[in-house]
Design an enzyme around this catalytic site. Structure first.
Site, short mmCIF file in Angstrom:
data_model
loop_
_atom_site.label_atom_id
_atom_site.label_comp_id
_atom_site.label_asym_id
_atom_site.label_seq_id
_atom_site.Cartn_x
_atom_site.Cartn_y
_atom_site.Cartn_z
N THR A 465 0.68 -1.29 0.06
CA THR A 465 0.15 -0.03 -0.05
C THR A 465 1.20 1.60 0.26
O THR A 465 2.41 1.53 1.08
CB THR A 465 -1.10 0.02 1.05
OG1 THR A 465 -1.44 1.30 1.22
CG2 THR A 465 -0.11 0.16 3.13
N HIS A 522 2.14 -12.29 13.55
CA HIS A 522 3.49 -12.78 14.50
C HIS A 522 3.18 -13.80 15.46
O HIS A 522 4.28 -15.01 15.75
CB HIS A 522 3.02 -11.74 16.08
CG HIS A 522 4.46 -11.93 16.75
ND1 HIS A 522 6.18 -12.68 16.91
CD2 HIS A 522 4.68 -10.79 18.04
CE1 HIS A 522 6.80 -12.49 18.06
NE2 HIS A 522 6.41 -11.56 17.67
#
Length: 552
Positions: A465, A522
């Site tokens: 992005t 994560h």
């Protein structure tokens, strides 16, 4: 020889589509590639062109009906072939007119407190759809409505569409309020003669204990109804859901638009033209306001420094329902944050060499390739090459399984008037700078113009992005599920930095720098993995070794 028009396959995973509206009717002539109907799926709304030239002999699927891919929608052929099917047409016509009295008879057995007339029920908008939500009523109690005139808007998990009135008459009762979800077949409203609206009135006073005072109140309600048909002109001509959504997104009042389609139908081009005219008028007004400012500012030098932003009168102070696309974006963003353990790592990158290389090559690049050379292809190339060296970042999680992809399908976030969309550059790892530039510019342009295919909006393995295009230094982008990472590109700025000279000494120089922000999951990617990936990207960009791909 007649030709069948079938429901097209508008995407790999799309198995059905809904006929939003027919742009032609039986007996009309149509040219090859001329828009014939509008179709909606859960991914895209689009027009379907006629495969051949000829006369429409038969329409087999009605508007708002959902059918499987490959279903015959219409038959096109020579006018001479239209004669045989004609006798067959009255048979379904008689079957459709016979049930009409049945709904009218059913309410006779209903309690006295309910209006009598034709019932409007929640339609089945798909084989697997069991319920629908009333998005908005286009008419109110007391209004008159014509057969096939849009009556309300309904939304399901697959499609948004308008429901036409099955008969002509007066709306006697609305039983399902806006934003209420009901099962397929539920009675939404009752339509009949105005005289039939009287019986419900006496039923209302009974719980009110006073029978004389409540009676005038229902009589007063219809008096206020005619006073508010101001929005009526916008509803005199049928407007498809696609066009209605576009008008809402662009802030265009349908009552002010003159349709150029068949029978005065308002089409997408009319809305875009109206929006463009409104923008030009707004700019002219801004320019007119700005012209006298210097004359007044001449005696006062401080006045020209004032630069107040233009007030947005289209949305300011307005309450409206979220568009279907905004609802989808909302659901996916919240779902992403609730699904994965997200955090962001940021690094600074010196792109001075790339800036110099682009400045040297952009003019020849445009002449040779027919498209502009922006900074984005360099970042996509570096990010894609790094994915091959760090497969953990180019992965997806499905439950307790992890898939490490052997291809690089890179999604590019694009800001459109309708909202954020992510077209996908398939096999980006196989493209050089010119190939990436052409593909990215083409996809972005077609996405903004709502001409992108559904397949091009799905299948990404990694997303980029470019938040720097709006001047942002960096942000913390949200991961596009089921991916495990998304890379945000910050604005490129000229800043003083400490660098080494040819002798190895440290000097201060003006450099082109930007920030790269990697949000990652994560559950799979650790901080060290993210740092190593960003280090690889940074090294490739700072080396700036792309001259060979640009022919320099």
């Amino acid at each position: 020889m007649s030709e069948s028009v079938t429901m097209p396959a508008l995407g790999e995973s799309v198995t059905e589509g809904t006929v939003s509206s027919w742009l032609k009717k039986v007996g009309d002539t149509v040219e090859a590639d001329e828009p014939l109907l509008e179709v909606a799926t859960d991914k895209v709304d689009t027009e379907v062109p006629s495969p051949v030239s000829g006369t429409i002999l038969e329409i087999r699927v009605a508007e708002d009906e959902t059918v499987a891919v490959g279903t015959v929608l219409a038959v096109i052929g020579d006018p001479a072939e239209a004669a045989p099917p004609a006798p067959a047409a009255p048979e379904p016509a008689t079957t459709t007119t016979e049930p009409a009295p049945e709904p009218a008879g059913a309410p006779e057995a209903a309690p006295a407190g309910q209006a009598q007339g034709a019932e409007v029920t929640m339609p089945a908008l798909g084989e697997s759809v069991t319920e629908g939500t009333v998005s908005s009523w286009l008419k109110k109690v007391g209004d008159t409505v014509e057969a096939d005139e849009p009556l309300l808007e309904v939304a399901t998990d697959k499609v948004d569409t308008e429901v036409p009135s099955p008969v002509s008459g007066t709306i006697l009762e609305i039983r399902v309020a806006e934003d209420e979800t009901v099962a397929v077949g539920t009675v939404l409203a009752v339509i009949g003669d105005p005289a039939e609206a009287a019986p419900p009135a006496p039923a209302a006073p009974e719980p009110a204990t006073t029978t004389t005072e409540p009676a005038p109140e229902p009589a007063g309600a219809p008096e206020t109804a005619p006073a508010a048909p101001a929005p009526g002109p916008a509803a005199t001509a049928y407007v498809t859901p696609i066009v209605r959504k576009l008008a809402r997104d662009k802030g265009v009042d349908l009552a002010t638009v003159t349709g150029t389609g068949i029978g005065g139908r308002i089409r997408r081009q009319d809305i875009e033209a109206a929006a463009a005219a409104a923008d030009e008028a707004r700019r002219a007004a801004e320019a007119a306001q700005a012209v006298p400012a210097p004359a007044q500012a001449a005696p006062a030098p401080a006045a020209p420094a004032r630069s107040a932003p233009v007030v947005d009168t289209a949305l300011r102070g307005r309450t409206e329902k979220m568009s279907r696309l905004r609802q989808v974006i909302s659901e996916r963003m919240v779902d992403s944050l609730q699904t994965s353990a997200q955090l962001t790592t940021v690094v600074e990158v010196d792109v001075t060499r790339i800036a110099a290389l682009r400045a040297r090559a952009k003019d020849d690049f445009l002449a040779t390739n027919g498209t502009k050379l922006t900074f984005l292809p360099f970042f996509v190339a570096a990010a894609t090459e790094a994915l091959k060296a760090h497969p953990k970042v180019n992965a997806s999680i499905n439950g307790k399984e992890v898939t490490y992809h052997d291809v690089e399908h890179v999604g590019i976030a694009v800001d459109t008037p309708r909202g954020l969309l992510v077209p996908v550059v398939k096999n980006a790892g196989d493209l050089n700078i010119p190939g990436l530039a052409k593909r990215i510019n083409d996809l972005a342009a077609r996405t903004r113009d709502n001409k992108v295919n559904p397949d091009e909006l799905s299948g990404s393995t990694f997303t980029i992005t470019n938040t720097g295009s709006g001047g942002a230094l960096f942000d913390t982008p949200i991961i596009n599920q089921p991916e495990v990472a998304i890379l945000g590109l910050g604005a490129i700025r000229r800043l003083p930095r400490v660098v080494k000279d040819v002798d190895g000494g440290e000097v201060i120089a003006i450099r082109s720098v930007c920030y790269l922000a990697l949000s990652y999951d994560h559950r799979l990617v650790d901080g060290a993995d993210a740092a190593r990936y960003l280090a690889t990207v940074r090294k490739r960009l700072e080396e700036g070794d792309f001259a060979g791909e640009l022919g320099l």
